[in-house]
Design a protein around this motif. Structure first.
Motif, short mmCIF file in Angstrom:
data_model
loop_
_atom_site.label_atom_id
_atom_site.label_comp_id
_atom_site.label_asym_id
_atom_site.label_seq_id
_atom_site.Cartn_x
_atom_site.Cartn_y
_atom_site.Cartn_z
N PRO A 114 67.12 63.15 86.86
CA PRO A 114 67.10 61.93 87.38
C PRO A 114 65.86 61.09 87.61
O PRO A 114 65.71 59.97 87.46
N THR A 115 64.82 61.83 87.87
CA THR A 115 63.40 61.32 88.22
C THR A 115 62.99 60.69 86.79
O THR A 115 62.33 59.40 86.71
N LYS A 116 63.07 61.53 85.75
CA LYS A 116 62.72 61.20 84.44
C LYS A 116 63.48 60.04 83.81
O LYS A 116 62.84 59.07 83.43
N LEU A 117 64.78 59.87 84.08
CA LEU A 117 65.33 58.62 83.62
C LEU A 117 65.10 57.54 84.73
O LEU A 117 65.05 56.18 83.94
N ALA A 118 64.67 57.67 85.97
CA ALA A 118 64.27 56.47 86.64
C ALA A 118 62.97 55.88 86.06
O ALA A 118 62.65 54.74 86.01
N LEU A 119 61.91 56.96 85.86
CA LEU A 119 60.58 56.61 85.52
C LEU A 119 60.92 55.88 84.11
O LEU A 119 59.97 54.97 83.78
N LEU A 120 61.59 56.28 83.12
CA LEU A 120 61.87 55.69 81.97
C LEU A 120 62.07 54.39 81.92
O LEU A 120 61.96 53.48 81.20
N LEU A 121 63.25 54.21 83.15
CA LEU A 121 63.71 52.75 83.11
C LEU A 121 62.69 52.01 83.76
O LEU A 121 62.60 50.77 83.29
N PHE A 122 61.88 52.30 84.42
CA PHE A 122 60.69 51.48 85.12
C PHE A 122 59.86 51.06 83.92
O PHE A 122 59.56 49.80 83.52
N LEU A 123 59.48 52.01 83.08
CA LEU A 123 58.43 51.79 81.95
C LEU A 123 59.15 50.89 81.00
O LEU A 123 58.31 50.10 80.31
N PHE A 124 60.34 51.16 80.67
CA PHE A 124 61.13 50.32 79.60
C PHE A 124 61.06 48.95 80.03
O PHE A 124 60.91 48.02 79.43
N THR A 125 61.66 48.48 81.21
CA THR A 125 61.62 47.01 81.84
C THR A 125 60.54 46.51 82.16
O THR A 125 60.16 45.41 81.87
#
Length: 283
Positions: A114-125
């Motif tokens: 879940p942390t990985k996904l949240a971090l990827l979401l931050f980097l992508f946006t």
């Protein structure tokens, strides 16, 4: 042309650091796992706290400065309140962004999914709010959505790192709606410059008055959701933000002046919320 340390520091918008670092800390405290995690998790939290200070802010605002150059040269807010990054410095900034992010890459492999996904979401946006081919900033309502996710996703990172994955998604929605209002309000002073540069935004589509009413509704809804979770303090915050919007509606000529108050107001409300939740946790 090289960038000085001072230039890098100021393009990171220090007054806005707490928009991502603050939400990260609120996410940590809202997990309910305070003092329950081990030393390795504590070290991860410290490392991500460092990440969401200078490095993350150079990333999101640096990319923004690079891709917004054609808008910024027309923008009085950017010229008077911040600064326009010269074209010849863009390459150096890309190098600095990469160098600041590389040390934190190993952290990605040390956290749960879940942390990985949240971090990827931050980097992508954070990247594609400004960067092509997406450039969400010029594609409403993606401009509002991407901006909101940039500022709320660090809270998800903080929450999930602690090991708690049972998140309250209604609370996340409340945070996103608050950020909808914040982003739209900040885009109103940019309307003229964005039009000249051919950049479309939700604020342009709505116009100044309707955009302000959109902000008011967003703050009202987010305060109502916040009341469900943290009680009366959310109503107090809602009154503060709604009051500024009402002042802006009644005197649009002073909107930019009110806009300059937001960093201080956001830091104060964020700090109050953090310590309110902290003391509720330890008592």
């Amino acid at each position: 042309m090289k960038l000085t340390i001072k230039e890098v520091f100021f393009l990171s918008r220090p007054r806005f650091w707490m928009y991502v670092l603050g939400t990260f800390l609120v996410g940590v405290i809202s997990s309910g796992n305070l003092f329950l995690y081990d030393d390795s998790t504590t070290l991860l939290l410290i490392a991500f706290g460092v990440f969401f200070s200078l490095p993350a802010n150079v990333f999101i605002y640096g990319v923004n400065d690079i891709y917004d150059y054609q808008t910024d040269i027309y923008n009085d807010k950017k010229i008077k309140y911040e600064s326009v990054l010269k074209l010849e410095k863009h390459r150096s900034l890309w190098i600095i962004i990469v160098l600041l992010l590389i040390p934190f890459v190993p952290l990605f492999f040390m956290v749960n999914v879940p942390t990985k996904l949240a971090l990827l979401l931050f980097l992508f946006t954070g990247l594609f709010y400004s960067a092509r081919p997406v450039r969400a900033k010029s594609k409403p309502p993606l401009d509002v959505l991407f901006s909101a996710v940039i500022y709320v996703s660090p809270a998800l990172v903080g929450f999930f790192i602690t090991g708690n994955t049972n998140i309250q998604w209604l609370a996340v929605l409340g945070g996103l709606i608050w950020a909808f209002g914040m982003q739209t309000y900040s885009a109103i002073p940019d309307i003229e410059a964005d039009r000249k540069a051919g950049v479309n935004t939700l604020a342009i589509i709505l116009g100044e008055k309707k955009a302000l009413w959109f902000c008011l509704i967003a703050y009202f809804i987010s305060a109502s959701i916040g009341f469900y979770y943290v009680g009366f303090i959310a109503i107090v915050f809602g009154i503060v933000y709604i009051s500024i919007v009402l002042l802006s509606i009644n005197n649009i000529s002073k909107l930019f002046k009110y806009y300059t108050y937001f960093p201080l107001i956001n830091v104060l409300t964020g700090a109050i919320l953090f310590f309110y939740m902290f003391f509720n946790e330890i008592m």
